[in-house]
Design an enzyme around this catalytic site. Structure first.
Site, PDB file in Angstrom:
ATOM      1  N   GLY A 298     -12.373  -5.001   2.398  1.00 32.98           N
ATOM      2  CA  GLY A 298     -13.799  -4.671   2.521  1.00 32.98           C
ATOM      3  C   GLY A 298     -14.317  -3.837   1.357  1.00 32.98           C
ATOM      4  O   GLY A 298     -15.420  -4.074   0.854  1.00 32.98           O
TER       5      GLY A 298
ATOM      6  N   ARG B  34       0.829  -1.224   0.000  1.00 38.27           N
ATOM      7  CA  ARG B  34       0.000   0.000   0.000  1.00 38.27           C
ATOM      8  C   ARG B  34       0.857   1.266   0.000  1.00 38.27           C
ATOM      9  O   ARG B  34       0.488   2.263  -0.626  1.00 38.27           O
ATOM     10  CB  ARG B  34      -0.936   0.003   1.214  1.00 38.27           C
ATOM     11  CG  ARG B  34      -2.155  -0.879   1.016  1.00 38.27           C
ATOM     12  CD  ARG B  34      -3.114  -0.771   2.185  1.00 38.27           C
ATOM     13  NE  ARG B  34      -4.294  -1.595   1.953  1.00 38.27           N
ATOM     14  CZ  ARG B  34      -5.235  -1.816   2.855  1.00 38.27           C
ATOM     15  NH1 ARG B  34      -5.146  -1.281   4.069  1.00 38.27           N
ATOM     16  NH2 ARG B  34      -6.275  -2.564   2.565  1.00 38.27           N
TER      17      ARG B  34
ATOM     18  N   LYS C 167     -17.392 -19.138   3.224  1.00 36.81           N
ATOM     19  CA  LYS C 167     -18.836 -19.181   3.478  1.00 36.81           C
ATOM     20  C   LYS C 167     -19.680 -18.526   2.413  1.00 36.81           C
ATOM     21  O   LYS C 167     -19.365 -17.431   1.933  1.00 36.81           O
ATOM     22  CB  LYS C 167     -19.133 -18.486   4.807  1.00 36.81           C
ATOM     23  CG  LYS C 167     -18.606 -19.240   5.994  1.00 36.81           C
ATOM     24  CD  LYS C 167     -18.947 -18.489   7.251  1.00 36.81           C
ATOM     25  CE  LYS C 167     -18.627 -19.327   8.480  1.00 36.81           C
ATOM     26  NZ  LYS C 167     -18.853 -18.562   9.701  1.00 36.81           N
TER      27      LYS C 167
ATOM     28  N   GLY D 196      -8.290  -9.512   0.869  1.00 32.25           N
ATOM     29  CA  GLY D 196      -7.113  -9.851   1.669  1.00 32.25           C
ATOM     30  C   GLY D 196      -6.550 -11.235   1.382  1.00 32.25           C
ATOM     31  O   GLY D 196      -5.373 -11.384   1.020  1.00 32.25           O
TER      32      GLY D 196
HETATM   33  C1  3PG Z   1      -8.558  -1.905   5.350  1.00 26.41           C
HETATM   34  O1  3PG Z   1      -7.426  -2.179   5.741  1.00 26.41           O
HETATM   35  O2  3PG Z   1      -9.361  -2.764   4.928  1.00 26.41           O
HETATM   36  C2  3PG Z   1      -8.947  -0.466   5.324  1.00 26.41           C
HETATM   37  O3  3PG Z   1      -7.872   0.337   5.657  1.00 26.41           O
HETATM   38  C3  3PG Z   1     -10.139  -0.191   6.207  1.00 26.41           C
HETATM   39  O4  3PG Z   1      -9.844  -0.459   7.549  1.00 26.41           O
HETATM   40  P1  3PG Z   1     -11.034  -0.700   8.578  1.00 26.41           P
HETATM   41  O5  3PG Z   1     -11.627  -2.025   8.202  1.00 26.41           O
HETATM   42  O6  3PG Z   1     -10.399  -0.694   9.946  1.00 26.41           O
HETATM   43  O7  3PG Z   1     -12.022   0.409   8.406  1.00 26.41           O
END
Ligand code: 3PG
Ligand code: MG
Length: 405
Positions: A379, A37, A199, A356
């Site tokens: 996310g 990143r 899942k 991830g």
């Molecule tokens: C992540 O690493 O997915 C983003 O930086 C968001 O982080 P958070 O899920 O703590 O909001």
């Protein structure tokens, strides 16, 4: 998707640019474990430096409880950030608003960089507080957002602030949005979605949305077991969600209605437990022993997905296809990843992946740099695959506001 401004559309010379980054990188024992990143942010900072901007970098880090937490200070990121931008000095402000921050920003000359302390040390950040956003806005003349991976958070530095200053996407955000829209909004067809993970229940919205968008849906990982149950197969002791069988059946029916071809595993690698060095067997999906656990897709399934990839023009990938952290159950994911990389290299496939676990699996396969675009967003990538509007993207697309201030 609405149009958004980029660095080419804004004048930053001599101006204070508030750059929202995502420096939420994994750190172990004080050392950055994966600098992707930070490295991907560097071109935006370098472009701003070349244009003579005063660059003020801000980010969240971890999940502090709305107050200072020394373990989550961004000070630890100063040196890695300096390294990523060719050793240039990065000043640090021990608070992201108020006197400390004002002093650090006032000391900047054009072409210099400062990093502000963790935004989440103030409650106003996650609350999307207008007051906190105004306090941030006082530190800059222009706002640049390069944090696609945090765009699913309607937080002050992402949402409210974007409406207070002239706003633009940084180079990373621009590349990410371009890749994602090319892959799903206006793709070359056929489009194949490869979805894995544990899942069905956590990816229901994603599956429903994606079924309406793509031509072929290939499913691996333990979530495939739940869909296999819905097709009347027995999966032994495998991880699955028996209470989701009816939902899984509805998903398959929906795919049928929408002319989305579904590829489920036809063979599997099974073992008695998930452990390194355990004895494995490859079996047809109709012959999974009652006491066995499915831990990876089999060779036939990998070949079938490979053949579908060869016919596809676009690939969207989220989720590993097996228990990839434990060898040899990484094999199916690796085979498919290498095939996708090969087709991408040959110019036959546009391949976009994210999430991830997906990034970790692709990195382990050694092909992460060979796909068209691999998003470091977790996310945010998932919410995008669910067809949701991301607050950080929506705020940037709203070009009429803040434009002439
Ligand atoms: C992540 O690493 O997915 C983003 O930086 C968001 O982080 P958070 O899920 O703590 O909001
Ligand atoms: Mg997260």
């Amino acid at each position: 998707m609405a149009k958004f401004r980029t660095l080419d559309d804004i004048d930053v010379r001599g101006k204070r640019v508030l750059l929202r980054a995502d420096l939420n990188v994994p750190v172990k024992d004080g050392v950055v474990a994966d600098a992707t990143r930070i490295e991907r942010l560097a071109p935006t900072i370098e472009t701003l430096i070349e244009k003579g901007a005063k660059v003020v970098v801000m980010s969240h880090f971890g999940r502090p409880n709305g107050g200072p937490d020394p373990a989550l200070s961004l000070r630890a990121l100063v040196v890695p950030l300096e390294k990523a931008i060719g050793g240039r000095h990065v000043a640090f402000a021990a608070d992201c608003v108020g006197e400390e921050a004002t002093r650090a920003v006032a000391a900047l000359h054009p072409g210099q960089v400062a990093l502000l302390e963790n935004l989440r040390f103030h409650r106003g950040e996650e609350a999307n507080s207008p007051d906190f956003a105004r306090a941030l806005a006082e530190l800059g003349d222009v706002y640049v957002d390069d944090a696609f991976s945090a765009a699913h958070r309607a937080h002050a530095s992402i949402e409210a602030l974007a409406h207070l200053l002239p706003a633009a996407a940084g180079k990373l955000m621009e590349a990410e949005l371009n890749a994602l829209t090319t892959a799903l909004d206006n793709p070359a067809r056929p489009v194949l979605a490869l979805i894995g993970g544990a899942k069905v229940s956590t990816k229901l919205d994603l599956l429903r949305f994606i079924i309406g968008k793509v031509d072929v849906l290939a499913i691996g990982g333990a979530m495939a077991n739940t869909l296999l149950l819905a097709r009347g197969k027995e999966v032994g002791h495998s991880l699955c969600e028996r209470d989701m069988t009816e939902t899984a059946r509805q998903l398959l029916a929906l795919a049928n209605e929408q002319n989305c071809r579904v590829i489920l595993p036809e063979d599997a690698v099974v073992a008695s437990e998930l452990a390194p060095g355990v004895t494995t067997r490859e079996v047809a999906i109709d012959a999974v022993p009652l006491d066995a656990i499915i831990l990876d897709i089999g060779a036939k399934t990998a070949a079938r997905i490979g053949a579908a990839l060869a016919e596809a023009r676009t690939l969207v990938w989220n989720g590993p296809l097996g228990a990839f952290e434990t060898a040899p159950f990484d094999r199916g994911t690796s085979l498919v990843a290498r095939r996708a990389a090969e087709l991408t290299r040959a110019g036959k496939l546009l391949s976009v992946a994210g999430g991830g676990d997906t990034v970790a699996a692709l990195a382990a396969s050694g092909v992460i740099d060979e796909l068209s675009y691999v998003s470091t967003a977790g996310g945010a990538f998932l919410e995008w695959l669910e067809g949701r509007e991301l607050p950080g993207v929506a705020a940037l697309s709203d070009v009429s506001r803040g434009a002439d201030k």
